[in-house]
Each structure stands twice: as C-alpha cells, then as structure tokens.
Design a protein around this motif. Structure first.
Motif, PDB file in Angstrom:
ATOM      1  N   GLY A 262      51.503  28.714  39.881  1.00 58.05           N
ATOM      2  CA  GLY A 262      52.678  28.772  40.729  1.00 58.05           C
ATOM      3  C   GLY A 262      52.836  29.968  41.515  1.00 58.05           C
ATOM      4  N   ASP A 263      52.190  31.179  40.892  1.00 59.68           N
ATOM      5  CA  ASP A 263      52.567  32.339  41.675  1.00 59.68           C
ATOM      6  C   ASP A 263      51.147  32.662  42.397  1.00 59.68           C
ATOM      7  N   GLY A 264      50.344  31.643  42.733  1.00 54.88           N
ATOM      8  CA  GLY A 264      49.158  31.888  43.508  1.00 54.88           C
ATOM      9  C   GLY A 264      47.888  32.449  42.767  1.00 54.88           C
ATOM     10  N   TYR A 265      47.800  32.594  41.589  1.00 53.39           N
ATOM     11  CA  TYR A 265      46.628  32.983  40.868  1.00 53.39           C
ATOM     12  C   TYR A 265      45.767  31.510  40.583  1.00 53.39           C
ATOM     13  N   GLY A 266      44.518  32.111  40.719  1.00 52.50           N
ATOM     14  CA  GLY A 266      43.452  30.569  40.676  1.00 52.50           C
ATOM     15  C   GLY A 266      42.085  31.190  40.176  1.00 52.50           C
ATOM     16  N   LEU A 267      40.944  30.284  39.890  1.00 48.16           N
ATOM     17  CA  LEU A 267      39.780  30.619  39.859  1.00 48.16           C
ATOM     18  C   LEU A 267      39.091  31.008  40.994  1.00 48.16           C
ATOM     19  N   VAL A 268      38.052  31.947  41.171  1.00 52.57           N
ATOM     20  CA  VAL A 268      37.563  32.326  42.303  1.00 52.57           C
ATOM     21  C   VAL A 268      35.836  32.054  42.261  1.00 52.57           C
ATOM     22  N   GLU A 269      35.195  32.129  43.026  1.00 53.84           N
ATOM     23  CA  GLU A 269      33.749  32.084  43.001  1.00 53.84           C
ATOM     24  C   GLU A 269      33.161  33.515  43.202  1.00 53.84           C
ATOM     25  N   GLY A 270      32.019  33.554  42.667  1.00 58.60           N
ATOM     26  CA  GLY A 270      31.392  34.909  42.783  1.00 58.60           C
ATOM     27  C   GLY A 270      31.734  35.555  41.555  1.00 58.60           C
ATOM     28  N   TYR A 271      31.239  35.333  40.396  1.00 58.61           N
ATOM     29  CA  TYR A 271      31.811  35.730  39.144  1.00 58.61           C
ATOM     30  C   TYR A 271      31.795  37.409  39.024  1.00 58.61           C
ATOM     31  N   PHE A 272      30.815  38.068  39.282  1.00 58.87           N
ATOM     32  CA  PHE A 272      30.521  39.521  39.313  1.00 58.87           C
ATOM     33  C   PHE A 272      31.473  40.026  40.139  1.00 58.87           C
ATOM     34  N   ASP A 273      31.782  39.320  41.461  1.00 64.22           N
ATOM     35  CA  ASP A 273      32.618  39.976  42.362  1.00 64.22           C
ATOM     36  C   ASP A 273      34.031  40.273  41.828  1.00 64.22           C
ATOM     37  N   ILE A 274      34.451  39.427  40.799  1.00 62.33           N
ATOM     38  CA  ILE A 274      35.624  39.786  40.018  1.00 62.33           C
ATOM     39  C   ILE A 274      35.800  41.420  39.719  1.00 62.33           C
ATOM     40  N   PHE A 275      34.636  41.614  39.332  1.00 61.89           N
ATOM     41  CA  PHE A 275      34.825  43.143  38.724  1.00 61.89           C
ATOM     42  C   PHE A 275      34.298  44.302  39.522  1.00 61.89           C
ATOM     43  N   LYS A 276      34.401  44.021  40.720  1.00 60.65           N
ATOM     44  CA  LYS A 276      34.468  45.173  41.896  1.00 60.65           C
ATOM     45  C   LYS A 276      35.900  45.797  41.730  1.00 60.65           C
ATOM     46  N   ASN A 277      35.923  46.775  42.369  1.00 65.24           N
ATOM     47  CA  ASN A 277      37.126  47.571  42.555  1.00 65.24           C
ATOM     48  C   ASN A 277      37.956  46.974  43.824  1.00 65.24           C
ATOM     49  N   GLU A 278      38.046  45.772  43.754  1.00 65.51           N
ATOM     50  CA  GLU A 278      38.692  44.905  44.757  1.00 65.51           C
ATOM     51  C   GLU A 278      39.980  43.887  44.015  1.00 65.51           C
ATOM     52  N   LEU A 279      40.943  43.488  44.591  1.00 62.55           N
ATOM     53  CA  LEU A 279      41.813  42.621  44.187  1.00 62.55           C
ATOM     54  C   LEU A 279      41.487  41.159  44.704  1.00 62.55           C
ATOM     55  N   ASP A 280      41.875  40.083  43.920  1.00 61.77           N
ATOM     56  CA  ASP A 280      41.411  38.557  44.161  1.00 61.77           C
ATOM     57  C   ASP A 280      42.221  37.883  43.365  1.00 61.77           C
ATOM     58  N   ASN A 281      42.316  36.511  43.538  1.00 59.30           N
ATOM     59  CA  ASN A 281      43.124  35.558  42.942  1.00 59.30           C
ATOM     60  C   ASN A 281      43.020  35.525  41.179  1.00 59.30           C
ATOM     61  N   GLU A 282      42.038  36.373  40.845  1.00 56.88           N
ATOM     62  CA  GLU A 282      41.748  36.068  39.280  1.00 56.88           C
ATOM     63  C   GLU A 282      42.445  37.139  38.506  1.00 56.88           C
ATOM     64  N   THR A 283      42.770  38.465  39.381  1.00 55.78           N
ATOM     65  CA  THR A 283      43.174  39.560  38.579  1.00 55.78           C
ATOM     66  C   THR A 283      44.847  39.362  38.494  1.00 55.78           C
ATOM     67  N   ILE A 284      45.336  39.334  37.292  1.00 61.53           N
ATOM     68  CA  ILE A 284      46.529  39.307  36.989  1.00 61.53           C
ATOM     69  C   ILE A 284      47.167  40.890  36.691  1.00 61.53           C
ATOM     70  N   TRP A 285      46.351  41.538  36.075  1.00 63.30           N
ATOM     71  CA  TRP A 285      46.691  43.039  35.543  1.00 63.30           C
ATOM     72  C   TRP A 285      45.509  43.530  35.493  1.00 63.30           C
ATOM     73  N   PHE A 286      45.252  44.927  36.066  1.00 60.89           N
ATOM     74  CA  PHE A 286      44.427  45.787  35.926  1.00 60.89           C
ATOM     75  C   PHE A 286      44.807  47.069  35.372  1.00 60.89           C
ATOM     76  N   ILE A 287      43.942  47.933  34.827  1.00 63.65           N
ATOM     77  CA  ILE A 287      44.278  49.234  34.224  1.00 63.65           C
ATOM     78  C   ILE A 287      43.712  50.111  35.177  1.00 63.65           C
ATOM     79  N   PRO A 288      44.345  51.164  36.149  1.00 67.87           N
ATOM     80  CA  PRO A 288      43.605  52.227  36.831  1.00 67.87           C
ATOM     81  C   PRO A 288      42.838  53.218  35.992  1.00 67.87           C
ATOM     82  N   THR A 289      41.932  52.812  35.290  1.00 70.30           N
ATOM     83  CA  THR A 289      41.156  53.602  34.546  1.00 70.30           C
ATOM     84  C   THR A 289      39.650  53.446  34.870  1.00 70.30           C
ATOM     85  N   ALA A 290      38.962  54.414  34.825  1.00 69.91           N
ATOM     86  CA  ALA A 290      37.465  54.568  35.275  1.00 69.91           C
ATOM     87  C   ALA A 290      36.802  53.449  34.227  1.00 69.91           C
TER      88      ALA A 290
END
Length: 547
Positions: A262-290
């Motif tokens: 309900g907050d807008g999160y959902g599945l996205v296409e492009g599995y490995f794009d999720i792990f770029k340094n970009e935000l998307d509908n998949e990422t709920i919480w990320f840690i700003p660590t290298a």
C-alpha cells in the motif's frame, strides 16, 4: 571522531565493544573500516541523566550498521557461510585464517569463534544504545523514539535469531548489576512491542527513484521497514517459542506485506538492475555502505585487475546451490537456458557508451568491469577484448563446480585458484565502491507473504508464478514447502537470509558438500554458542545446548 573510553571500559563488563571490530581483517581484507562518532552516555552509572543529543546518537547507531552490514565477516558470514549457499576454501595459503571460514561451513565452530563473538558484541551494542534513547530520561520527539524502537527491535532480533537469548541491561543500573536475560515468548513480545511502537511513530516513506544517495530517507527506518521486520519476526516466531506456525501470526504477516504494498512497493523487472546504486520500487531499506565486499571477495585476482587490483579469490558456492536454477549445469554463457536470476558470463566487455554510468580508466573504449558477469560465474572467464583469461599459473581461468585438493579429493583445503562457482550481484561496471547495500527488499516480503499463505492453508501458486514469470523462470503447477525454500534461495542469495530460512524449513542441519559428517543432523547447531567470556561476566546467561 570522539570516543568516551571511560564509558567503553564500563560497558565492556556486559558487551565487549563492537566498534573496534566493525571490520575484521582477513587474508583478503574488507575494503573499508567503518568508524563512528560514538559518544557513550554514562548509562552504567546511577547518575545517568539521559542522552544529551539523542538525534546525533540515533544517527550514530545507524552509522554503525554500515560496518555491521557491509563487511564480509561477522553477521554476513554467520548468515551465509554456515549454509549451502557459500563457503570459503583455502587456496594455497590464501583464506586459511586458522580455519575460521572452514569451521563455519563445516558447522565445526566453538564458543571462541571470532565472528560469533563479534556478532554478539555488535548487535547487543545496537539494542543497548537504542534503549538509552528510549529511556524516560532521554528527551526526544515521537519519530526519534520510533527510530530507537526499530533499532532496539533489530538488535534484539539478530541476537534472538542467532543465540536464542538476549541480555537486557537497565540503562540506569550500575556496572555491578548483572543484566537480566530474556528468551522465547518474552523476547518475541518485547521485539513485537517495539516494532508496533516503531510503526506508529515512523513516517510513511514510499519507494524512491534516482541515485540511492546516503541522504535518502530510505537509509533510515520507515513504516514499511518496521512492518517488514515485524513480518520476519512473526514468520519465525514458532522457531523462537516452540510449536507450529500460528495461523493468526501468518495472517498478520500477510496483512503487513499488504500494508507495505500500500505504500507503493512492488516487484520490478530487471533483476540485476535492483542492485545498482539507484532506487526503485523494490528497495525498502538500504545501508549506505560500500558494496565492494560483495563484488570482490569471490572474483579471481585476474578478473578486471584495473579495478582495485582485481578480486580476492575467496567466496564461492556449492554446485548443488547453483543447480537450484534453471539452465545448463556446466555453463552460464548467454543463451544457455538459464533463468534471469542465475545471471550470465559475458564473453567480452561492453563499450563504455552502453553502460549506465560506465567508466573507462583504461582508455580502451570498454567500460571498466563490464567483462565480469552477473549472478553465478562458472567456466571460462574473459577480458575486455574477449580474450580468454588465465589464472596466475598460466592455466585457463575456468571456475569449476567442485572443490578438490591437489590429489583430486573433495576438500576445503589445498584447492587451486579456480575451484568453486563464484557469486556476484553488485557489479563493478556500475561502480566498485558505491554505498548502496540493500538490507530489506520487497521481493523478500512478497515471498514471506506467499509462505504465510501456505502455512495458513492457502495456495500461493499463482502469487509465486507472478515472481517466476518476472524472473523468466518456468511457472509452478503447484507449490510445496520445498518449492518455497528453493524460490527464496533463488531470489535472495547473498542477502543475509539463507541461515534463517534453512532453520525455519528444518534444513539447516541436513547434509551438504563439505559439511563435517559428525555435524549432520546436529540440531544444537541451530543456535550459536554464547561467547565464553560473556558467561563469566553475566551468570544469568546459560550456555546453549551442545557447547
């Protein structure tokens, strides 16, 4: 950076300091040692009057997570290397480290194991410091207290999940008072209560877009991340309190995930794009660590040597884990029938113009790191211009399925440089040192919902097929418990959850390649031992069975 060493010494009676061990140096060191601007309040002194700058204090607890999540040892090692998903063989003299890695995969650890001690210290530290903020003596607004509630719950969850009992110190107590200890239902009730408070007081933060910068609101807790953690606790509750999964708990898990949706999160296409340094509908919480530890710890020294000198040639996965994915078992070349999440091994690099944010430090027109593949790397590896790479011995750099010594025997020692399938989700072509490691992800919540439906007697087949279709995998005709565990393994590898999942599905003590035969079926390994020094310091703790 300031540290109050007087308070450090007092605090160490209960929890040895975690800050000195935020990054553990091994034969192939972590890329960075995180430091924090940690100023302890005099919490072990009866004169404790509350945290004087609670906002900075909470920010500092979040900052400490950078080392606790970003390194390759400690919690990551306990969560992944102790399972079928990851192992670190000794190759020549590399990665021997007095057996510290082998013991984890073989389930042959002791109560003095360094990473077991470090996780105990670090995450007890997390929940204790959050408790200081939650003290009535600390003045803070509702949102600040809600963040502290979330952090206390997170720290307690990690300790409960790994050790089964949580030491609780009254922040106003003197150092001569032994902390009380909670476990089972009492511990779950405390964590759930904190997360309910967090949900009530945290802001609603929807998914972001663009670069995942360190000042993004998704680097701190939100209602969605608190609901995610509460769903995780409830899904595992029967492991902590005994018995079978409770239907009411499973229904609450379903409801919590629907609230996240309900907050807008959902599945996205492009599995490995999720792990770029970009935000998307998949990422709920990320840690700003290298994310360098996730990139380089398994790659060979000759993989993209122009970037930080190449890989460290350590971590790999078992062939049986690789075989969970669709595709040819002996190659992962493009077009070999693999599903998207298994990734691929490219046969050359890419022009820098074809890589989003690509860098060409070699001035050869090829994006740095683009000859390194995604997912699972097996077989011949290639360089920028399509040249077949060699290992340092001069033999072809072909990553192999099996772990064998010089005599061809299955072994964790005396391996060559090429044994083991390598795993990589964060790719150096998008930056070798980007500070963007995802910790809570929507597809995990989605699969938690599917599992909760299954445990509540509902059929999640259609729901799981939505994900499988998105990941270009063959749809299920029906779903079993094993299917759910395997799907979590395919979706969430190298994301901290394999041990937790295997225990919940009753498979953490089963046999797998290179596990010690004496430990197969040993249920006492479902918990790690309480560090021996903590048993001396706090007589309220009881050593876990089997140690």
């Amino acid at each position: 950076m300031r540290k109050n060493y007087r308070e450090f010494n007092r605090f160490s009676k209960t929890f040895l300091s975690a800050f000195a061990v935020a990054a553990i140096l091994t034969s192939c060191t972590d890329l960075e040692i995180e430091q924090t601007d940690s100023v302890f309040q005099d919490a072990n002194d009866a004169s404790f009057q509350g945290v004087t700058d609670p906002q900075s204090f909470v920010d500092d607890i979040y900052n400490s997570l950078r080392g606790q999540i970003g390194d390759q040892a400690n919690l990551y090692a306990l969560s992944e290397v102790t399972t079928d998903a990851s192992l670190v063989p000794t190759r020549g003299s590399d990665w021997g480290d007095n057996g510290i890695w082998r013991q984890l995969h073989q389930h042959d650890w002791r109560s003095s194991h360094q990473y077991i001690e470090n996780v105990w210290n670090q995450w007890n530290n997390t929940h204790f410091r959050a408790a200081q903020v939650l003290s009535d003596l600390t003045q803070g607004d509702t949102q600040l207290k809600a963040n502290a509630s979330f952090l206390r719950a997170l720290g307690m969850f990690v300790i409960l999940d790994n050790y089964g009992q949580i030491p609780i110190r009254d922040v106003t107590a003197t150092p001569f008072v032994d902390p009380s200890v909670i476990s089972g239902q009492e511990a779950v009730d405390q964590i759930v209560s904190d997360l309910e408070d967090a949900i009530a007081g945290l802001p609603t933060v929807g998914p972001g877009t663009g670069v995942g910068a360190s000042d993004s609101p998704l680097t701190k807790a939100s209602k969605a991340s608190a609901r995610y953690l509460l769903a995780k606790v409830l899904l595992n509750k029967h492991i902590y309190v005994g018995g079978e999964p409770n239907t009411a708990d499973m229904n609450q898990v379903i409801s919590l995930v629907e609230d996240i949706e309900g907050d807008g999160y959902g599945l996205v296409e492009g599995y490995f794009d999720i792990f770029k340094n970009e935000l998307d509908n998949e990422t709920i919480w990320f840690i700003p660590t290298a994310v360098g530890n996730r990139i380089w710890n398994g790659l060979h020294y000759n993989n993209s040597p122009e970037m930080v000198g190449g890989g460290w040639n350590g971590f790999a996965t078992l062939a049986e884990y690789y075989d969970l994915f669709e595709g040819d078992p002996n190659t992962n070349a493009p077009g070999s029938g693999q599903e998207e999440r298994r990734g691929f091994v490219p046969n050359s690099g890419l022009p820098v113009s074809q890589v989003d944010g690509g860098i060409d430090d070699n001035n050869n027109g090829i994006a740095d790191g683009s000859s390194i593949g995604f997912g699972f790397l097996i077989g011949q590896q290639y360089g920028d211009k399509g040249e077949a790479l060699n290992a340092r011995s001069g033999r072809p750099l072909k990553f192999e399925r099996n772990f064998v010594d010089g005599n061809g025997n299955s072994s964790l020692i005396n391996n060559s440089e090429t044994t083991g399938i390598r795993v990589i989700k964060y790719n150096p072509r998008f930056g070798a040192q980007t500070e963007h490691e995802i910790f809570f992800r929507y597809s995990d919540a989605y699969l938690m919902k599917a599992e909760a439906m299954f445990r509540a007697g509902q059929d999640p087949t259609a729901m799981m097929n939505v994900l499988r279709n998105l990941r270009k995998a063959t749809p299920f005709t029906s779903v079993t418990e094993q299917d759910i565990l395997d799907e979590r393994g395919r979706e969430l590898y190298a994301e901290f959850w394999r041990r937790n999942d295997m225990i919940r599905f009753g498979q953490y003590t089963r046999d797998w390649e290179l596990k010690a035969a004496s430990e197969v079926g040993n249920e006492t390994r479902n918990l790690f031992p309480i560090p021996a020094n903590q048993l001396i310091l706090n007589p309220n703790l009881t050593q876990n069975p089997g140690y």
